[in-house]
Design a protein around this motif. Structure first.
Motif, PDB file in Angstrom:
ATOM      1  N   LEU A 285       3.753  13.655  30.474  1.00  0.00           N
ATOM      2  CA  LEU A 285       3.940  14.629  29.397  1.00  0.00           C
ATOM      3  C   LEU A 285       5.114  14.195  28.528  1.00  0.00           C
ATOM      4  O   LEU A 285       6.174  13.827  29.039  1.00  0.00           O
ATOM      5  N   SER A 286       4.925  14.274  27.210  1.00  0.00           N
ATOM      6  CA  SER A 286       5.969  13.850  26.263  1.00  0.00           C
ATOM      7  C   SER A 286       5.860  14.668  24.982  1.00  0.00           C
ATOM      8  O   SER A 286       4.958  15.504  24.831  1.00  0.00           O
ATOM      9  N   ASP A 287       6.767  14.426  24.060  1.00  0.00           N
ATOM     10  CA  ASP A 287       6.763  15.113  22.760  1.00  0.00           C
ATOM     11  C   ASP A 287       6.628  16.628  22.921  1.00  0.00           C
ATOM     12  O   ASP A 287       5.746  17.276  22.324  1.00  0.00           O
ATOM     13  N   PHE A 288       7.500  17.200  23.706  1.00  0.00           N
ATOM     14  CA  PHE A 288       7.450  18.642  23.961  1.00  0.00           C
ATOM     15  C   PHE A 288       7.656  19.422  22.660  1.00  0.00           C
ATOM     16  O   PHE A 288       8.499  19.071  21.832  1.00  0.00           O
ATOM     17  N   GLY A 289       6.865  20.485  22.500  1.00  0.00           N
ATOM     18  CA  GLY A 289       6.929  21.279  21.282  1.00  0.00           C
ATOM     19  C   GLY A 289       6.012  20.782  20.186  1.00  0.00           C
ATOM     20  O   GLY A 289       6.000  21.347  19.082  1.00  0.00           O
TER      21      GLY A 289
END
Length: 314
Positions: A285-289
């Motif tokens: 998981l990456s680029d939260f938001g």
């Protein structure tokens, strides 16, 4: 005893002090004639810091206390306490992650016990974990099959490219009722399903810091039990795992790994099993938001189906 209390002639000394001539010699001759007087023992001074020996009757209790402080039971208790604490850290990280949106990159590797071929599924897209909405692309590598597109809207998943419907149509399935035919693979490739399994981790240990997404993350490792590993699995697949479990005499050993970043978010999750066959699912998981665009197709384009018949949908 080395100070002369018995063999040193205390009684003779009393005679000398009382003024009786030859009292010491007469006493010693009377007492020791049948024996040879042993040499006077020289007392060995006790070191000031040396502990006094415990009376014999108290040693078992002292030994018991020592074992309680440093024995295997104590060590096992400490390990159990640490495991509970780490499990709480993992659950908190997953809760924090589930309250946001993120880019999802998932890799599923499957190999049966009687085949040398490893099948690899690649899944990518963006998902609003808090809003139950997302859009994913699913591909079976080196298969020649066209990828499929999935759109998650609430409890419905829409699939374009499924072999279950005509070209140009979207298949739709109930998300909560979908089952999986593959070990350690989520029904309909649902990323929230994997996070739900990870929250049930047990015997969790801290494996140190590693790099994920070019940033430092703490690696936690544990296991999941049989009920969690077979969650929402088809009866046929579950039966095969039940047979394996019976042969082992215990749960099929499934390892669970979670990496938590400095902001307390789960940035990578993995379930794995290696024992004749291979099953491993890794989700990063990456680029939260990140913004997520996921809208249901028009009703005229949708055909309801029962999930589970398409290999790309598990």
């Amino acid at each position: 005893m080395g100070g002369g209390t018995v063999f040193g002639g205390t009684c003779g000394d009393k005679g000398v002090k009382a003024g009786i001539p030859g009292a010491r010699h007469r006493f010693r001759a009377k007492i020791y004639r049948p024996f040879r007087a042993p040499p006077r023992a020289v007392p060995i001074p006790r070191r000031a810091h040396a502990p006094r020996p415990l009376p014999l009757r108290r040693r078992p209790l002292a030994l018991h206390r020592l074992l309680r402080r440093s024995g295997p039971d104590r060590d096992s208790g400490e390990r159990a306490k640490k495991a509970v604490d780490h499990g709480a850290a993992v659950r908190a990280a997953i809760e924090r992650t589930s309250a946001s949106s993120a880019r999802v990159d998932e890799r599923i590797e499957l190999r049966s016990a009687d085949s040398p071929t490893t099948y690899v599924f690649a899944i990518a897209g963006a998902f609003d974990l808090a809003g139950d909405r997302g859009r994913l692309t699913v591909e079976l590598e080196d298969s020649g099959m066209d990828p499929v597109e999935e759109v998650f809207v609430g409890d419905t998943v829409y699939v374009r490219g499924s072999r279950a419907v005509d070209e140009g149509k979207w298949a739709s399935a109930d998300r909560s009722e979908a089952l999986t035919r593959y070990f350690l693979r989520a029904p309909l490739n649902d990323p929230e399903y994997l996070l739900r399994q990870m929250k049930a981790m047990r015997q969790v240990s801290n494996e140190g810091k590693e790099q994920v997404n070019d940033a430092t993350a703490v690696h936690y490792r544990g296991t999941i039990d049989h009920a969690t590993a077979t969650l929402r699995m088809t009866t046929e697949t579950k039966r095969g795992l039940e047979d394996m479990r019976e042969k082992l005499g215990d749960d099929v050993p499934v390892y669970a790994d979670v990496w938590v970043d400095d902001e307390g978010r789960a940035v990578q999750a993995r379930l794995s099993y290696f024992g004749g066959m291979k099953a491993m699912t890794t989700m990063t998981l990456s680029d939260f938001g990140t913004p997520v665009k996921a809208e249901a197709p028009s009703a005229g384009q949708v055909v309801p189906v029962t999930a589970g018949e398409d290999v790309l949908l598990a």
